[in-house]
Every structure is written in C-alpha cells, then in structure tokens.
Write a protein that holds these residues in place. Structure first.
Motif, PDB file in Angstrom:
ATOM      1  N   THR A 174       0.845  -1.194   0.000  1.00 23.42           N
ATOM      2  CA  THR A 174       0.000   0.000   0.000  1.00 23.42           C
ATOM      3  C   THR A 174       0.883   1.249   0.000  1.00 23.42           C
ATOM      4  O   THR A 174       2.011   1.239   0.510  1.00 23.42           O
ATOM      5  CB  THR A 174      -0.960   0.029   1.211  1.00 23.42           C
ATOM      6  N   GLY A 175       0.363   2.300  -0.614  1.00 26.97           N
ATOM      7  CA  GLY A 175       1.142   3.540  -0.707  1.00 26.97           C
ATOM      8  C   GLY A 175       2.410   3.358  -1.530  1.00 26.97           C
ATOM      9  O   GLY A 175       3.449   3.939  -1.220  1.00 26.97           O
TER      10      GLY A 175
ATOM     11  N   GLU B 261      -2.712   2.169  -4.142  1.00 26.75           N
ATOM     12  CA  GLU B 261      -2.308   3.572  -3.973  1.00 26.75           C
ATOM     13  C   GLU B 261      -3.497   4.495  -4.237  1.00 26.75           C
ATOM     14  O   GLU B 261      -4.261   4.258  -5.172  1.00 26.75           O
ATOM     15  CB  GLU B 261      -1.131   3.825  -4.945  1.00 26.75           C
TER      16      GLU B 261
ATOM     17  N   ALA C 167       1.033   2.624   3.491  1.00 30.82           N
ATOM     18  CA  ALA C 167       0.432   3.928   3.174  1.00 30.82           C
ATOM     19  C   ALA C 167       0.250   4.763   4.437  1.00 30.82           C
ATOM     20  O   ALA C 167      -0.140   4.247   5.484  1.00 30.82           O
ATOM     21  CB  ALA C 167      -0.921   3.734   2.493  1.00 30.82           C
TER      22      ALA C 167
END
Ligand SMILES: NC(=O)c1ccc[n+]([C@@H]2O[C@H](COP(=O)([O-])OP(=O)(O)OC[C@H]3O[C@@H](n4cnc5c(N)ncnc54)[C@H](O)[C@@H]3O)[C@@H](O)[C@H]2O)c1
Length: 263
Positions: free
Chosen positions: A21-22, A46, A100
């Motif tokens: 994630t991110g 994302e 993230a």
C-alpha cells in the motif's frame, strides 16, 4: 528508479504475490520495485492514481509483474476490493506491506488539530487495521501462511515534537501488529512491524519544509550515521521480513533507524 541488477538473477519471491500500500512513491515504491525484482507479482495499492500507474508501468517496463489498484486504505470496501483484485489477477496473496500513510501533524498536544487527528488516525491507524482484516481473511482461506509487514516509525522509540497524532497512530500500529501476530501464528502467518528512521522521501521533504528545516539541519539529529536513509535501505529490510529467511520472527518491532534512540 532501476531494479538493482545484482538481484535480477535471484528471485526468492517468484510465484508469490505481494500487496504494497502507498507504493506510488517513497518507501512503498522502493519496496514494490525490489519485490518485483525478487520475482514477486506486486499489487500497487495507492490513492494517487497517477503515481500508482507510473510505479506499475516502471516495474512492467523492467520485465516485472505489477498491477495498479486504486485504493483508499481508510475505506473498508476499497481495501476489500483491492485484496480481491490481487486474488483475481494473480491467484493468491502471500505477502503484504501496509505502508500507506499521511504526513505528520505539526502542532503540540496542547494545540491538537482535531480535524487532522481524525484524518491521520483514519489512514495511518484504521487503514492498517482494515488492510490486516482483509489480507488475513485471504491468507487464512488460502491456508498456506504468509508474511505481513506493517510500517511503523522511529517515533515509537522516541517521539518527535509536534506530531502527536502521527506518533499515536504508529504506536497503535505496533499494538495491531502484536494482536495480529498472536492470533495468526496458528495459520502460519507472520506479522511484524518495520520501523524506519528518517528516510528521504516526499513525506520527509514536505515535513521539513513545514518546520522550516533543511536536510543538513536534521542529519546529525536523526541517528548515529549522520544522514537520512535512502528508501531502498528500508526496502531491503522489508524484503528480509517477507522471505522465509525470517521464518521464526513474528510479533516483532524491527528498527531500521541508524540508532535514532542513541542521539
Ligand atoms: N520517510 C520517513 O522518514 C519515514 C520515517 C518513519 C516511518 N515512515 C513510514 O513509512 C511509510 C512510507 O513513508 P514515505 O516517506 O514513503 O511516504 P510518502 O508520502 O512518500 O508515501 C506515502 C504514500 O501513501 C499514499 N497514501 C496516502 N494516503 C493513502 C490512502 N488513504 N490510501 C492509499 N495510499 C495512500 C500516498 O499517496 C503516497 O504515495 C509511512 O507509513 C510512513 O509513516 C516514513
């Protein structure tokens, strides 16, 4: 960003699928690129569509396997769809890096910015909980174990000033990590927290600018090596936690912060 050439012939994650994630920038992108170079199918989860698509395109143009899935980690349905997309496209889920996060807040506790508190907790803390929920369900159903890495922060070892929401959220990530590790050892799913120190990324550059500081001002105050980390240095620690070479490590907090608590 190029894939480290010395890894092109070593693919310990071949046949595995990893969600990051991110992963549109900073540490997350470095992890996605390194995991792809190690042979993984990588899901770039994302919120920034342009950055996410760009990261996936870079991996694909280097011969890696990547899928961009527009994801807001603070929304349960979005995370559930992202995990389903990983299963549909690649047929399994073996590794997840819950990375993230929003940037630090900038006020002391006595002047807590309540709006920003709610936003940062929803992404940096609840976001990790929601990712754990859907990733664990997929891994448990699959029945072949897995490795989950939650991105914590050196603020757990020593809080930075004027970032109470960010610091509290990262402490919460550690609690989630330990709970998830305790509950899921029986499923052979390992859950660890990786804790970077000052790493030169967009998040760091913006944070320094907000505080009116430069990289040179901070370098000697963030660790005994007198410099910021490169995102790739954090990515290599994540790779080790993802691999079976760390097979007896779960529920751990792993600092990669150049002795942040020693200065
Ligand atoms: N850079 C550092 O010095 C440092 C230090 C300690 C910990 N960390 C942690 O490492 C991680 C990565 O930090 P970074 O410096 O690479 O940050 P970054 O800002 O460069 O990257 C964070 C990424 O997360 C994405 N994102 C933000 N909100 C999202 C959401 N709701 N859903 C999905 N994606 C979202 C952003 O678009 C961005 O691409 C974070 O968890 C951060 O707290 C960073």
């Amino acid at each position: 960003m190029t894939i480290p050439s010395h890894l092109l012939t070593i693919t310990p994650l071949a046949g595995k699928t990893a969600v990051v994630t991110g992963a549109g920038g900073g540490i997350g992108k470095a992890i996605a690129v390194l995991f792809a170079s190690a042979g993984a199918n990588v899901v770039i989860a994302e919120i920034n569509e342009e950055a996410g698509k760009q990261a996936a395109a870079e991996i694909q143009s280097s011969g890696g396997h990547a899928l961009f899935v527009a994801t807001d980690v603070s929304k349960s349905a979005s995370v559930q769809s992202m995990v389903q997309a990983a299963l549909t496209r690649f047929g399994g889920l073996h590794v997840a890096v819950n990375n993230a996060a929003m940037q630090c807040d900038t006020t002391p506790v006595s002047e807590l910015d309540e709006d920003y508190w709610n936003k940062i907790i929803s992404v940096n803390f609840t976001g990790v909980a929601l990712c754990l929920k859907w990733e664990l369900q997929a891994m448990i159903a699959q029945g072949s174990g897995g490795s989950i890495i939650n991105m914590a922060s050196a603020t757990i070892r020593k809080p930075g000033p004027q970032m109470p929401a960010y610091t509290a959220a990262k402490h919460g990530v550690l609690g989630l990590t330990r709970s998830a590790a305790m509950e899921n050892g029986v499923h052979k799913i390992r859950v660890n927290a990786l804790s970077p120190g000052g790493t030169m990324t967009e998040l760091t550059a913006t944070g320094l600018e907000k505080l009116g500081l430069t990289e040179a001002d901070m370098a000697s105050r963030i660790g005994v090596l007198g410099r910021f980390a490169k995102p790739e240095e954090i990515a290599h620690a994540a790779l080790w936690l993802a691999l079976d070479t760390s097979s007896y490590i779960t529920g751990a907090f792993m600092p990669v912060d150049a002795g942040y608590d020693l200065v």
